[in-house]
Design an enzyme around this catalytic site. Structure first.
Site, PDB file in Angstrom:
ATOM      1  N   ARG A   1      50.600  56.883  53.025  1.00 40.78           N
ATOM      2  CA  ARG A   1      49.858  57.774  52.116  1.00 40.78           C
ATOM      3  C   ARG A   1      49.020  56.885  51.218  1.00 40.78           C
ATOM      4  NH1 ARG A   1      52.006  62.906  48.670  1.00 40.78           N
ATOM      5  NH2 ARG A   1      51.760  63.757  50.772  1.00 40.78           N
TER       6      ARG A   1
ATOM      7  N   HIS B   1      45.053  65.652  55.441  1.00 40.21           N
ATOM      8  CA  HIS B   1      46.523  65.703  55.311  1.00 40.21           C
ATOM      9  C   HIS B   1      47.084  66.335  56.594  1.00 40.21           C
ATOM     10  CE1 HIS B   1      50.368  65.627  53.598  1.00 40.21           C
ATOM     11  NE2 HIS B   1      50.263  66.513  52.639  1.00 40.21           N
TER      12      HIS B   1
ATOM     13  N   GLN C   1      50.758  67.867  56.914  1.00 37.74           N
ATOM     14  CA  GLN C   1      50.939  69.170  56.270  1.00 37.74           C
ATOM     15  C   GLN C   1      50.465  70.283  57.201  1.00 37.74           C
ATOM     16  OE1 GLN C   1      52.240  69.874  53.040  1.00 37.74           O
ATOM     17  NE2 GLN C   1      52.254  71.907  53.951  1.00 37.74           N
TER      18      GLN C   1
ATOM     19  N   ASP D   1      45.647  75.534  47.195  1.00 38.19           N
ATOM     20  CA  ASP D   1      46.176  74.196  46.893  1.00 38.19           C
ATOM     21  C   ASP D   1      45.867  73.935  45.430  1.00 38.19           C
ATOM     22  OD1 ASP D   1      47.105  71.569  47.048  1.00 38.19           O
ATOM     23  OD2 ASP D   1      45.392  70.812  48.189  1.00 38.19           O
TER      24      ASP D   1
ATOM     25  N   CYS E   1      50.679  74.219  50.080  1.00 37.51           N
ATOM     26  CA  CYS E   1      51.357  73.007  50.560  1.00 37.51           C
ATOM     27  C   CYS E   1      52.331  72.444  49.531  1.00 37.51           C
ATOM     28  CB  CYS E   1      50.327  71.960  50.978  1.00 37.51           C
ATOM     29  SG  CYS E   1      49.314  71.343  49.617  1.00 37.51           S
TER      30      CYS E   1
ATOM     31  N   ARG F   1      57.921  70.742  57.316  1.00 36.49           N
ATOM     32  CA  ARG F   1      57.443  69.359  57.282  1.00 36.49           C
ATOM     33  C   ARG F   1      58.397  68.470  58.090  1.00 36.49           C
ATOM     34  NH1 ARG F   1      53.983  67.710  53.341  1.00 36.49           N
ATOM     35  NH2 ARG F   1      53.833  65.918  54.745  1.00 36.49           N
TER      36      ARG F   1
HETATM   37  N1   CP Z   1      52.740  68.850  50.351  1.00 34.61           N
HETATM   38  C1   CP Z   1      52.979  67.540  50.148  1.00 34.61           C
HETATM   39  O1   CP Z   1      52.441  66.645  50.830  1.00 34.61           O
HETATM   40  O2   CP Z   1      53.880  67.284  49.163  1.00 34.61           O
HETATM   41  P1   CP Z   1      54.230  65.876  48.553  1.00 34.61           P
HETATM   42  O3   CP Z   1      53.021  65.386  47.804  1.00 34.61           O
HETATM   43  O4   CP Z   1      55.404  66.145  47.632  1.00 34.61           O
HETATM   44  O5   CP Z   1      54.601  64.929  49.647  1.00 34.61           O
HETATM   45  N1  NVA Z   2      45.264  68.245  47.683  1.00 30.82           N
HETATM   46  C1  NVA Z   2      46.516  67.744  47.160  1.00 30.82           C
HETATM   47  C2  NVA Z   2      47.599  67.860  48.195  1.00 30.82           C
HETATM   48  C3  NVA Z   2      48.964  67.457  47.691  1.00 30.82           C
HETATM   49  C4  NVA Z   2      49.994  67.514  48.756  1.00 30.82           C
HETATM   50  C5  NVA Z   2      46.351  66.309  46.694  1.00 30.82           C
HETATM   51  O1  NVA Z   2      45.691  65.516  47.386  1.00 30.82           O
HETATM   52  O2  NVA Z   2      46.887  65.968  45.628  1.00 30.82           O
END
Ligand code: CP
Ligand code: NVA
Length: 300
Positions: free
Chosen positions: A101, A128, A131, A219, A259, A287
């Site tokens: 990430r 992502h 997700q 989101d 998400c 997930r």
């Molecule tokens: N939805 C998601 O990716 O959650 P986290 O940021 O907690 O991993």
């Molecule tokens: N769009 C959000 C998704 C979090 C899982 C972010 O990037 O923070």
């Protein structure tokens, strides 16, 4: 299929369908799965916060018989300026697969190319995909199929989740409507060249974005890395709040997805997020199953 999963297009439509079938199997047969990662060490690099992704990957690697190594930016020399390229070359000598990430998508994609082992994007500023695997699994559980559905994504439609839903809609054959104000609409230049942009429906009318939709998604309005713009975003995105009044325009069978993490009272009201149409806990659970299916496919 590509070595890495940076966006859903790297799987392609057929492989994506297979991974989703395997994800359903993983869910039904938890504990009986083949130990596809036995003897394998999987690095989990997190340069941004995470609850769901981190824990579901760590549990998933364990359940597939592998050993997860959680690595954050404070514990790696990457956080002190060692290059992505050198990190990639070194970690490829130890690990059998990497989940990462990070921030800029192109940097994470380049990191994947530099690694000789498969790399999974666990969220970048642009995509992502993990997700989306869970989200698609959840939609299939509720409707039995994806093709022909009408799906809405509201709010900051330019974010990693909006872009990811665009790719999913084209790979899986459902209609996608993105509802957000100007300035928060997708930048088509950020999408892979195979995307048919003429099929993407973008509107700044929240009602048109949800009308008769089977799935209504939103989101956070302030994605990780955009905290400095929070006040402007809350103001601009206010009319796109997913509330009961807006949801009333969706199909009567509509489900609500998010998400997570969610901010009740901002992008979605508590009444809707915690209401009878919400499938957010199944979505979060999936997930684990979807990523196990993905890892069994990519890391074997
Ligand atoms: N939805 C998601 O990716 O959650 P986290 O940021 O907690 O991993
Ligand atoms: N769009 C959000 C998704 C979090 C899982 C972010 O990037 O923070």
């Amino acid at each position: 299929m590509s070595k890495d999963l940076m966006n859903l297009g790297d799987l392609g439509a057929d492989k994506l369908a297979q991974v989703l079938e395997l994800a359903a199997w993983m869910k039904k047969n938890r504990g009986k799965e083949q130990k596809a990662l036995a003897g394998k060490s999987i690095g989990l690099i997190f340069l941004k916060s995470s609850t769901r992704t981190r824990v579901s990957f760590e549990v998933g690697v364990n359940e597939l018989g592998g050993s997860p190594l959680y690595l954050d930016s404070h514990g790696l020399q990457l956080g002190r300026g060692e290059s992505y390229e050198d990190t990639a070359r070194v970690l490829s000598r130890y690990l059998h697969g990497i989940v990462i990430r990070g921030h800029a998508h192109d940097q994470i994609a380049a990191f994947g190319k530099e690694c000789s082992v498969p790399v999974i994007n666990a969220l970048t500023d642009r995509f992502h995909p993990c997700q989306l695997l869970a989200d698609l699994q959840t939609v299939i559980e509720k409707f039995g199929h994806l093709k022909g559905l009408r799906v809405s994504f509201l709010g900051d439609t330019a974010c990693n989740m909006g872009n990811s839903w665009i790719l999913a809609s084209q790979l899986c054959g459902f209609e996608l409507r993105l509802g957000g104000p100007k300035g928060y609409q997708p930048d088509f230049s950020q999408l892979p060249s195979w995307v048919d942009t003429s099929k993407i429906i973008v509107t700044d009318d929240p009602v048109a974005a949800v009308k008769d939709c089977h799935v209504v998604n939103t989101d956070t309005w302030v994605s990780m890395g955009f905290e400095a713009e929070a006040a402007d975003r809350l103001k601009a995105l206010g009319p796109f709040q997913l509330n009961a009044e807006l949801l009333a325009h969706a199909d009567k069978s509509a489900i609500v997805m998010h998400c997570l993490p969610a901010y009740r009272g901002k992008e979605v009201t508590a009444e809707v997020l915690d209401g009878p149409r919400s499938v957010i806990w199944d979505e979060a659970e999936n997930r684990l199953h979807a990523q196990k299916a993905l890892m069994a496919t990519l890391f074997k």
